[in-house]
Design an enzyme around this catalytic site. Structure first.
Site, PDB file in Angstrom:
ATOM      1  N   LYS A 195      43.290  42.221  39.705  1.00  8.71           N
ATOM      2  CA  LYS A 195      41.997  41.947  40.681  1.00  8.71           C
ATOM      3  C   LYS A 195      41.671  40.427  40.366  1.00  8.71           C
ATOM      4  O   LYS A 195      40.907  39.963  39.269  1.00  8.71           O
ATOM      5  CB  LYS A 195      40.750  42.524  40.018  1.00  8.71           C
ATOM      6  CG  LYS A 195      39.552  42.707  41.498  1.00  8.71           C
ATOM      7  CD  LYS A 195      38.046  42.682  40.699  1.00  8.71           C
ATOM      8  CE  LYS A 195      37.616  41.562  40.432  1.00  8.71           C
ATOM      9  NZ  LYS A 195      37.301  40.298  41.540  1.00  8.71           N
ATOM     10  N   GLY A 248      37.151  35.636  31.744  1.00 11.09           N
ATOM     11  CA  GLY A 248      35.892  35.373  32.560  1.00 11.09           C
ATOM     12  C   GLY A 248      34.975  35.194  31.746  1.00 11.09           C
ATOM     13  O   GLY A 248      35.139  34.606  30.428  1.00 11.09           O
ATOM     14  N   SER A 249      33.599  35.324  32.081  1.00 11.17           N
ATOM     15  CA  SER A 249      32.441  34.926  31.296  1.00 11.17           C
ATOM     16  C   SER A 249      32.228  36.129  30.122  1.00 11.17           C
ATOM     17  O   SER A 249      32.453  37.423  30.267  1.00 11.17           O
ATOM     18  CB  SER A 249      31.420  34.823  32.413  1.00 11.17           C
ATOM     19  OG  SER A 249      30.990  36.017  32.781  1.00 11.17           O
ATOM     20  N   THR A 250      31.511  35.572  29.201  1.00 11.45           N
ATOM     21  CA  THR A 250      31.064  36.371  28.249  1.00 11.45           C
ATOM     22  C   THR A 250      30.158  37.679  28.556  1.00 11.45           C
ATOM     23  O   THR A 250      30.264  38.756  28.269  1.00 11.45           O
ATOM     24  CB  THR A 250      30.740  35.652  26.889  1.00 11.45           C
ATOM     25  OG1 THR A 250      31.616  34.734  26.441  1.00 11.45           O
ATOM     26  CG2 THR A 250      29.731  36.511  25.994  1.00 11.45           C
ATOM     27  N   GLU A 271      39.236  37.774  27.057  1.00 12.08           N
ATOM     28  CA  GLU A 271      39.182  36.391  26.962  1.00 12.08           C
ATOM     29  C   GLU A 271      37.933  35.772  27.876  1.00 12.08           C
ATOM     30  O   GLU A 271      38.009  35.802  28.829  1.00 12.08           O
ATOM     31  CB  GLU A 271      40.438  35.457  27.575  1.00 12.08           C
ATOM     32  CG  GLU A 271      42.106  36.062  27.038  1.00 12.08           C
ATOM     33  CD  GLU A 271      42.230  35.564  25.725  1.00 12.08           C
ATOM     34  OE1 GLU A 271      41.623  34.801  25.278  1.00 12.08           O
ATOM     35  OE2 GLU A 271      43.164  36.128  25.267  1.00 12.08           O
ATOM     36  N   CYS A 306      38.067  26.721  30.281  1.00  5.75           N
ATOM     37  CA  CYS A 306      37.339  27.643  29.081  1.00  5.75           C
ATOM     38  C   CYS A 306      37.528  26.873  27.985  1.00  5.75           C
ATOM     39  O   CYS A 306      36.609  26.950  27.000  1.00  5.75           O
ATOM     40  CB  CYS A 306      37.977  29.024  28.984  1.00  5.75           C
ATOM     41  SG  CYS A 306      39.914  29.063  28.861  1.00  5.75           S
ATOM     42  N   GLU A 405      27.444  27.624  28.056  1.00  2.00           N
ATOM     43  CA  GLU A 405      28.642  27.089  28.898  1.00  2.00           C
ATOM     44  C   GLU A 405      28.401  26.645  30.350  1.00  2.00           C
ATOM     45  O   GLU A 405      27.549  27.438  31.110  1.00  2.00           O
ATOM     46  CB  GLU A 405      29.759  28.201  29.169  1.00  2.00           C
ATOM     47  CG  GLU A 405      31.075  27.658  29.475  1.00  2.00           C
ATOM     48  CD  GLU A 405      32.014  28.951  29.720  1.00  2.00           C
ATOM     49  OE1 GLU A 405      31.705  30.119  29.693  1.00  2.00           O
ATOM     50  OE2 GLU A 405      33.273  28.383  29.221  1.00  2.00           O
TER      51      GLU A 405
HETATM   52  P1  NAD Z   1      33.139  35.976  35.575  1.00  2.00           P
HETATM   53  O1  NAD Z   1      33.005  36.613  34.595  1.00  2.00           O
HETATM   54  O2  NAD Z   1      31.880  35.634  36.620  1.00  2.00           O
HETATM   55  O3  NAD Z   1      34.052  36.521  36.687  1.00  2.00           O
HETATM   56  C1  NAD Z   1      35.492  36.679  36.237  1.00  2.00           C
HETATM   57  C2  NAD Z   1      36.108  38.036  36.986  1.00  2.00           C
HETATM   58  O4  NAD Z   1      35.246  39.311  36.836  1.00  2.00           O
HETATM   59  C3  NAD Z   1      36.121  37.855  38.483  1.00  2.00           C
HETATM   60  O5  NAD Z   1      37.400  38.455  38.987  1.00  2.00           O
HETATM   61  C4  NAD Z   1      34.952  38.651  38.717  1.00  2.00           C
HETATM   62  O6  NAD Z   1      34.991  39.307  40.191  1.00  2.00           O
HETATM   63  C5  NAD Z   1      34.948  39.814  37.897  1.00  2.00           C
HETATM   64  N1  NAD Z   1      33.685  40.426  37.621  1.00  2.00           N
HETATM   65  C6  NAD Z   1      32.220  40.256  37.585  1.00  2.00           C
HETATM   66  N2  NAD Z   1      31.446  41.003  37.370  1.00  2.00           N
HETATM   67  C7  NAD Z   1      32.187  42.247  37.023  1.00  2.00           C
HETATM   68  C8  NAD Z   1      31.882  43.495  36.879  1.00  2.00           C
HETATM   69  N3  NAD Z   1      30.439  43.721  36.522  1.00  2.00           N
HETATM   70  N4  NAD Z   1      32.910  44.428  36.650  1.00  2.00           N
HETATM   71  C9  NAD Z   1      34.110  44.276  36.702  1.00  2.00           C
HETATM   72  N5  NAD Z   1      34.540  42.849  36.892  1.00  2.00           N
HETATM   73  C10 NAD Z   1      33.566  41.904  37.282  1.00  2.00           C
HETATM   74  O7  NAD Z   1      33.717  34.511  35.385  1.00  2.00           O
HETATM   75  P2  NAD Z   1      34.327  33.130  36.356  1.00  2.00           P
HETATM   76  O8  NAD Z   1      33.037  32.865  36.637  1.00  2.00           O
HETATM   77  O9  NAD Z   1      35.209  33.923  37.309  1.00  2.00           O
HETATM   78  O10 NAD Z   1      35.507  32.479  35.454  1.00  2.00           O
HETATM   79  C11 NAD Z   1      34.798  31.601  34.397  1.00  2.00           C
HETATM   80  C12 NAD Z   1      34.389  32.150  33.215  1.00  2.00           C
HETATM   81  O11 NAD Z   1      35.742  32.397  32.656  1.00  2.00           O
HETATM   82  C13 NAD Z   1      33.945  31.271  32.048  1.00  2.00           C
HETATM   83  O12 NAD Z   1      33.024  31.633  31.135  1.00  2.00           O
HETATM   84  C14 NAD Z   1      35.101  30.845  31.432  1.00  2.00           C
HETATM   85  O13 NAD Z   1      34.942  30.121  29.855  1.00  2.00           O
HETATM   86  C15 NAD Z   1      36.162  31.947  31.586  1.00  2.00           C
HETATM   87  N6  NAD Z   1      37.420  31.522  31.003  1.00  2.00           N
HETATM   88  C16 NAD Z   1      37.888  31.905  29.820  1.00  2.00           C
HETATM   89  C17 NAD Z   1      39.345  31.914  29.640  1.00  2.00           C
HETATM   90  C18 NAD Z   1      39.870  32.132  28.025  1.00  2.00           C
HETATM   91  O14 NAD Z   1      40.790  32.544  28.244  1.00  2.00           O
HETATM   92  N7  NAD Z   1      39.000  32.438  27.012  1.00  2.00           N
HETATM   93  C19 NAD Z   1      40.305  31.190  30.557  1.00  2.00           C
HETATM   94  C20 NAD Z   1      39.657  30.743  31.900  1.00  2.00           C
HETATM   95  C21 NAD Z   1      38.031  31.157  31.983  1.00  2.00           C
END
Ligand code: NAD
Length: 502
Positions: A195, A248-250, A271, A306, A405
């Site tokens: 996804k 994605g986000s924490t 991650e 990230c 962040e």
């Molecule tokens: P996000 O958490 O908003 O979204 C990430 C993914 O999760 C998207 O596909 C989104 O549609 C999905 N999502 C959102 N809410 C959901 C839910 N309730 N249930 C299931 N899926 C859901 O993050 P973002 O804005 O896309 O990316 C930025 C974040 O990603 C930053 O916090 C960044 O630090 C992190 N990131 C971490 C790494 C790592 O390897 N640690 C690498 C890249 C980005």
């Protein structure tokens, strides 16, 4: 479209962009299809505000179809029971197809999420292909174990694919983040449902077609574009998804752990975010290099990284001089049109993210930090979303611009005096993804590197990494590791099989 000659001018990239066909359908069980509901969402380019495509807005019904297809494919064994050498062959072909279609994939990435074409072409495409090829090449070189048993027993320790894997990924490196999940998941024989972020779905959809062309059987690799709260949540709560891998986000990461607990206790590997400290001591071997890398650490990929070095800790004795050098170095990261091959800093992914970045710049000013460079939205007349790389000096670690962040090109400079003070500040964060230390003193380098609570530590450089080493975070930056042989842990169950000998 396959590569003949890579464009070299903005005009040539634009011509190629004008010829692109955008696929917006989901890919389930070997076929492209619109969402069961018929719903779509617009995919808007942050480069100029133009709509690129309508994309299938998948939800629970589509997740249901994909999970059934993935499960059936897994049980039938056309992929899961294929010899590792055969899976390797197909995945290497997949990597080759990514390289052969590199211009198109780079363009899709740039138009969809705004990063400079020079970086999509030179970083995102090769890194994606490398992740898949490296993992594929490894898969027929990993062995099981025999336990240290008594003479009348044999204890075999083997790994088996976990089953159906859902991979939910972000928008900042859409292809690379996907490849870090799908490569080890597929290599170990799982069925995968990817996804992508609703902010950057196009390359994931294209990857599905290339995977099919490479020979990955129907049902083994599925792509469901859509929103987190609809299709993402449906996958995370699904009773027949065995493993959920996420970048994605924490905040969302924590929610996924709850979903797993509310459903089938699926394995959850995360991650998540970061607020990485980049610590510069006065005895850094090359302050010019340190300043150049401090600039790229916050401006590369528009700061949407990230591991961005968003907290710059500078020893007080060199602080004024060093901040000046960083501001100077940031001039070469002035935003430009993402299709111009000379551009180093592109567009922010969407309006919401731009508002977030600008919002944090206001917060920093309100908190009393000193804005020394940047701070404004620019190039508004292009219809694109651009912001100047921004530097705050005189930041205190508890301030929101230092503890939260931002995920944009906003740097917080924090002064320190001693090694211990630097370490206290560096580790005073809910995150623990990455950190860097610049010093000529071997003792300081080792002492600091050892004490930093972070999954990756760099000494006298910033942001090193490769498929050969694991990547992931301490604390609320996540669990488990992507990349390297350690990534296989996420996608396999360990089995102990005991044989009693007569
Ligand atoms: P996000 O958490 O908003 O979204 C990430 C993914 O999760 C998207 O596909 C989104 O549609 C999905 N999502 C959102 N809410 C959901 C839910 N309730 N249930 C299931 N899926 C859901 O993050 P973002 O804005 O896309 O990316 C930025 C974040 O990603 C930053 O916090 C960044 O630090 C992190 N990131 C971490 C790494 C790592 O390897 N640690 C690498 C890249 C980005």
């Amino acid at each position: 479209m396959s590569d003949t000659s890579t464009p070299v001018t903005r005009q040539q990239w634009q011509q190629l962009a004008d010829q692109l066909r955008f696929e917006g359908r989901a890919y389930i069980n070997g076929a492209s299809q619109w969402a069961v509901s018929g719903e779509t969402f617009p995919c808007i380019s942050p480069v100029d505000g133009r709509q690129l495509a309508q994309v299938a807005s998948c939800d629970q019904a589509d997740a249901e179809q994909a999970v059934i297809a993935a499960r059936q494919a897994f049980e039938q064994g056309g992929w899961s029971r294929l010899a590792p050498t055969e899976r390797k062959r197909v995945l290497i072909r997949f990597a080759e197809l990514i390289e052969a279609n590199g211009d198109e994939l780079a363009l899709l990435e740039t138009l969809d999420m705004g990063k400079p074409i020079a970086h999509s072409r030179a970083v995102d495409v090769p890194a994606t292909a490398r992740a898949i090829r490296w993992t594929a090449e490894a898969i027929d070189k990993v062995y099981g174990e025999l336990a240290a048993t008594p003479h009348d027993q044999i204890g075999m320790i083997s790994r088996e694919p976990v089953g159906v894997v859902a991979a939910i990924v972000p928008w900042n490196f859409p292809m690379i983040m996907a490849s870090w999940k799908i490569a080890p998941a597929l290599a170990t024989g799982n069925s995968v449902i990817l996804k992508p972020s609703e902010k950057s779905p196009l390359t994931a959809i294209r990857l599905a077609a290339l995977a099919e062309e490479a020979g990955i059987p129907a049902g083994v690799f599925n792509v469901l574009p859509g929103f987190g709260h609809t299709v993402g949540k449906a996958l995370a709560l699904h009773m027949d998804v065995d493993c959920l891998v996420f970048t994605g986000s924490t905040n969302v990461a924590k929610q996924l752990m709850i979903y797993a607990g509310q459903s089938n206790m699926k394995r959850v590997w995360l991650e998540a975010g970061g607020k990485s400290p980049n610590i510069v001591f006065a005895d850094a071997p090359d302050l010019k290099k340190a300043a150049a890398e401090a600039a790229s650490a916050i401006a590369f990929n528009q700061g949407e990284v990230c591991t961005a070095g968003s907290r710059l800790l500078v020893q007080e004795s060199i602080r004024d001089e060093f901040v000046h050098m960083v501001c100077d170095a940031l001039k070469s990261w002035h935003p430009g049109h993402p299709l111009d091959p000379a551009t180093t800093c592109g567009a922010i992914v969407d309006q919401a993210q731009l508002d977030r970045v600008i919002g944090y710049i206001s917060i920093g000013q309100a908190e009393g930090a000193k804005l020394v460079q940047g701070g404004k939205r620019i190039m508004e007349d292009t219809g694109g979303l651009f912001v100047e790389p921004t530097v705050f000096d005189g930041v205190l670690n508890p301030m929101r611009i230092a503890s939260e962040e931002i995920f944009g090109p906003v740097l917080s400079v924090i002064g320190f005096n001693s090694v211990d003070e630097a370490l206290t500040i560096a580790n005073d964060s809910i995150y623990g993804l990455a950190a860097a230390v610049w010093t000529s003193n071997l003792n300081t380098a080792h002492k600091v590197a050892r004490a930093l609570r972070a999954g990756s530590v760099w000494i006298n450089h910033y942001d090193g990494g490769d498929m050969t080493a694991p990547f992931g975070g301490f604390k609320q930056s996540g669990n488990g590791r992507d990349k390297s042989l350690h990534a296989f842990d996420k996608y396999t169950e360990l089995k102990a099989t005991w044989i009693a000998l007569d």
